[in-house]
Design an enzyme around this catalytic site. Structure first.
Site, PDB file in Angstrom:
ATOM      1  N   ILE A   1       0.834  -1.208   0.000  1.00 16.57           N
ATOM      2  CA  ILE A   1       0.000   0.000   0.000  1.00 16.57           C
ATOM      3  C   ILE A   1       0.867   1.256   0.000  1.00 16.57           C
ATOM      4  O   ILE A   1       0.632   2.201  -0.760  1.00 16.57           O
ATOM      5  CB  ILE A   1      -0.945   0.006   1.225  1.00 16.57           C
ATOM      6  CG1 ILE A   1      -1.853  -1.236   1.224  1.00 16.57           C
ATOM      7  CG2 ILE A   1      -1.770   1.287   1.269  1.00 16.57           C
ATOM      8  CD1 ILE A   1      -2.771  -1.367   0.031  1.00 16.57           C
TER       9      ILE A   1
ATOM     10  N   SER B   1     -10.331  -1.387   5.292  1.00 16.00           N
ATOM     11  CA  SER B   1      -9.591  -2.325   4.434  1.00 16.00           C
ATOM     12  C   SER B   1     -10.089  -2.288   2.998  1.00 16.00           C
ATOM     13  O   SER B   1     -11.153  -1.742   2.700  1.00 16.00           O
ATOM     14  CB  SER B   1      -9.730  -3.740   4.984  1.00 16.00           C
ATOM     15  OG  SER B   1     -11.022  -4.247   4.699  1.00 16.00           O
ATOM     16  N   CYS B   2      -9.331  -2.893   2.111  1.00 15.66           N
ATOM     17  CA  CYS B   2      -9.672  -2.837   0.684  1.00 15.66           C
ATOM     18  C   CYS B   2     -11.058  -3.428   0.425  1.00 15.66           C
ATOM     19  O   CYS B   2     -11.847  -2.862  -0.332  1.00 15.66           O
ATOM     20  CB  CYS B   2      -8.618  -3.545  -0.156  1.00 15.66           C
ATOM     21  SG  CYS B   2      -8.356  -5.274   0.228  1.00 15.66           S
ATOM     22  N   ASN B   3     -11.367  -4.558   1.077  1.00 13.75           N
ATOM     23  CA  ASN B   3     -12.685  -5.159   0.852  1.00 13.75           C
ATOM     24  C   ASN B   3     -13.798  -4.288   1.408  1.00 13.75           C
ATOM     25  O   ASN B   3     -14.857  -4.148   0.790  1.00 13.75           O
ATOM     26  CB  ASN B   3     -12.748  -6.551   1.495  1.00 13.75           C
ATOM     27  CG  ASN B   3     -12.068  -7.600   0.644  1.00 13.75           C
ATOM     28  OD1 ASN B   3     -12.405  -7.761  -0.527  1.00 13.75           O
ATOM     29  ND2 ASN B   3     -11.111  -8.303   1.209  1.00 13.75           N
TER      30      ASN B   3
ATOM     31  N   GLY C   1     -18.201  -6.493   7.849  1.00 10.44           N
ATOM     32  CA  GLY C   1     -19.551  -5.996   8.109  1.00 10.44           C
ATOM     33  C   GLY C   1     -19.550  -4.913   9.176  1.00 10.44           C
ATOM     34  O   GLY C   1     -20.029  -3.794   8.940  1.00 10.44           O
TER      35      GLY C   1
ATOM     36  N   HIS D   1      -9.572  -9.994  -4.923  1.00 11.29           N
ATOM     37  CA  HIS D   1     -10.636 -10.597  -4.120  1.00 11.29           C
ATOM     38  C   HIS D   1     -11.917 -10.651  -4.963  1.00 11.29           C
ATOM     39  O   HIS D   1     -12.111  -9.834  -5.857  1.00 11.29           O
ATOM     40  CB  HIS D   1     -10.936  -9.748  -2.878  1.00 11.29           C
ATOM     41  CG  HIS D   1      -9.758  -9.458  -2.011  1.00 11.29           C
ATOM     42  ND1 HIS D   1      -9.039 -10.428  -1.363  1.00 11.29           N
ATOM     43  CD2 HIS D   1      -9.181  -8.278  -1.647  1.00 11.29           C
ATOM     44  CE1 HIS D   1      -8.075  -9.866  -0.633  1.00 11.29           C
ATOM     45  NE2 HIS D   1      -8.149  -8.570  -0.803  1.00 11.29           N
TER      46      HIS D   1
END
Lengths: 330, 330
Positions: free
Chosen positions: A12, A138-140, A186, A212
């Site tokens: 990153i 985070s990326c997700n 979540g 992902h």
């Protein structure tokens, strides 16, 4: 001119450093890096000043690599630090940022309590305004929030169940990661967009790299058509709806796609949502999206810097970031 | 004694042949196999008579392997054939089965129209009674149906969204497979249990072996506790609820688990549902399950044979199959 230090120069950090260096309203003071390896050599080639942690100077001298000073010097010389150190180390650095009265933004590997706010530009840019400590999720989670934000504004997100298949297994098998529900994504999404319905994320990991994949089900507050949802998502600057005619259905094809378009370091900053997967049945939306784990949080880092410095509003910052980085040109 | 021929001796066929051979009420007439390779040699070692397709006899003679006859002979000599030929070839064989008036069951690689009924023992055993052509649904669909059947009987399945992460990628990346919704599994599940609500299955493939993983969301018609759902699922003979204390969270650990327990060919015939993943929020059930792609349909093949021959009811057949194969001993 905002003087930015980037502490940590891994996956990153090197991309954030490049992005900061390319922005017309920012100056890259330098990078913090512990090991004098090929990545450091490449950073020096790009003209970046390198600051190293206390007690590490000898190792750099041994291999004949120049350093500009100590990481403490970098922190002192910067208006703000983008912390991209390994997960958990940001929390250890926070007292040092405080010592020098230097605001800092952290990555999603840190817990929510490392900062005053969690951040996704499209969803809650103004929450970071004039804050001293902000965490990029985070990326997700960033990818989820970019999708949730317009859906929630337009229809309401009543509930979501999302399987996150992440590229980082050790054995050549599938793992539940974690086996308990939900994964951190979540709760992290709800940190950023608190008024959505329950968001259950089911994390897995598989032995792949770079991309992902999310199997997404969102129960909306309305019953738009699939075409309406596609158009809404396609209108978002950090979402790329992948044309169904292009024959892209895998991380492999996405890598070729990024390379063919000359994207630096194979970066795909945008969520990649597969047009042919977007399906509506009553209020139930289903779709696949892919998230490039190396790069999707990079524009969020740039925007968080401007938000924290109070230098631009959301629309101005996002437009400038997108324009300089070529986001939306695919 | 039911005289059973197994046509095709690949991943599924060899396991079905073993299972048939072990049943006290069945006799394995022989297997149909095209190529004289190490698998054929192992079949001969097990004492199985081998029947080969027309025009292939010379290849077997060249390597000095004995054959019992032509596949047509096998079909003629059998009361019923379990077709385990490669996907799509079963449909080509069906006219030949008809020619010899031999009932046949097919695998999930065939379309639903190859047969008069699709079959999962726990869900619709009696649908196969006295039918001539029955299809065992695919391993993933079988796993879904075993989970759906008790949930639907007890609470009602109002809706489900399931991400199926399948172990069969070519490149070391994640692929949507297919990119469109739903994958075949949702419609196939509804072939077997028609009165459930919408079932949306999202298929992916990843470069791993042996164990598929499902990220499952089911909207139930009631609001049981997670413990009640766990107890219901654990009471099913072909579901193994994996004790959360055992530290199993991956296909790797499941392989070790099967090997440690001495399961033949690493077979795990039962759905593996991870106890710690079972979560309820209102009527929304979430869980992870893993399906052993090589073996989970094998007991269904055995039961379908009995159902089609009218030799036993569901409870009798399932109990006998489980008992002989050691299903439920883990």
């Amino acid at each position: 001119m905002i003087r930015v230090g980037v502490n940590g120069y891994g996956t990153i950090g090197k991309r954030v450093a490049d992005a900061v260096d390319s922005m017309p309203d920012m100056e890259l003071v330098g990078i913090g890096k512990a090991s004098p390896n090929h990545t450091a050599d490449a950073a020096a080639d790009r003209g970046y000043d390198i600051y190293v942690p206390e007690g590490r100077h000898d190792r750099w001298a041994e291999v004949g690599m120049d350093v500009a000073g100590d990481v403490h010097d970098l922190i002192e010389a910067s208006d703000i630090v983008a912390d991209a150190t390994p997960a958990g180390m940001g929390a250890e650095y926070r007292p040092i940022y405080e010592e020098y009265d230097t605001p800092a933004l952290f990555q999603g590997g840190e817990g929510a309590d490392v900062a005053e706010a969690s951040f996704t530009a499209r969803a809650n840019y103004s929450e970071a305004t004039d804050k001293d400590y902000v965490r990029i999720v985070s990326c997700n989670t960033t990818g989820l929030n970019r999708m949730f934000a317009p859906l929630h504004e337009e229809y309401g997100v009543e509930r979501a169940s999302i399987t996150l298949v992440r590229c980082r297994g050790e054995h050549a098998v599938i793992s539940a990661d974690p086996v308990t529900m939900p994964s951190h994504h979540g709760p992290d999404a709800l940190e950023v967009i608190p008024d959505m319905g329950p968001i259950t994320t089911m994390g897995m990991k598989v032995p792949t790299v770079r991309h992902h994949f999310h199997g997404v089900n969102v129960e909306l507050g309305g019953e738009p058509s699939a075409a309406e949802v596609r158009d809404l998502l396609a209108s978002q600057s950090r979402i790329h709806v992948v044309d169904g005619d292009l024959g892209i259905d895998s991380g492999w094809e996405l890598q070729e796609f990024a390379l063919d378009r000359g994207r630096d370091r194979m970066n795909l900053y945008e969520n990649q949502i597969f047009e042919d997967s977007i399906t509506m049945e009553g209020p139930q939306l289903h779709l696949f999206q892919s998230i490039h784990r190396e790069s999707d949080v990079v524009p969020e880092n740039v925007d968080a810097i401007r938000a924290m410095m109070g230098e631009a509003d959301a629309a101005e910052s996002i437009e400038l970031t997108n324009d300089v980085m070529g986001i939306g040109d695919i």
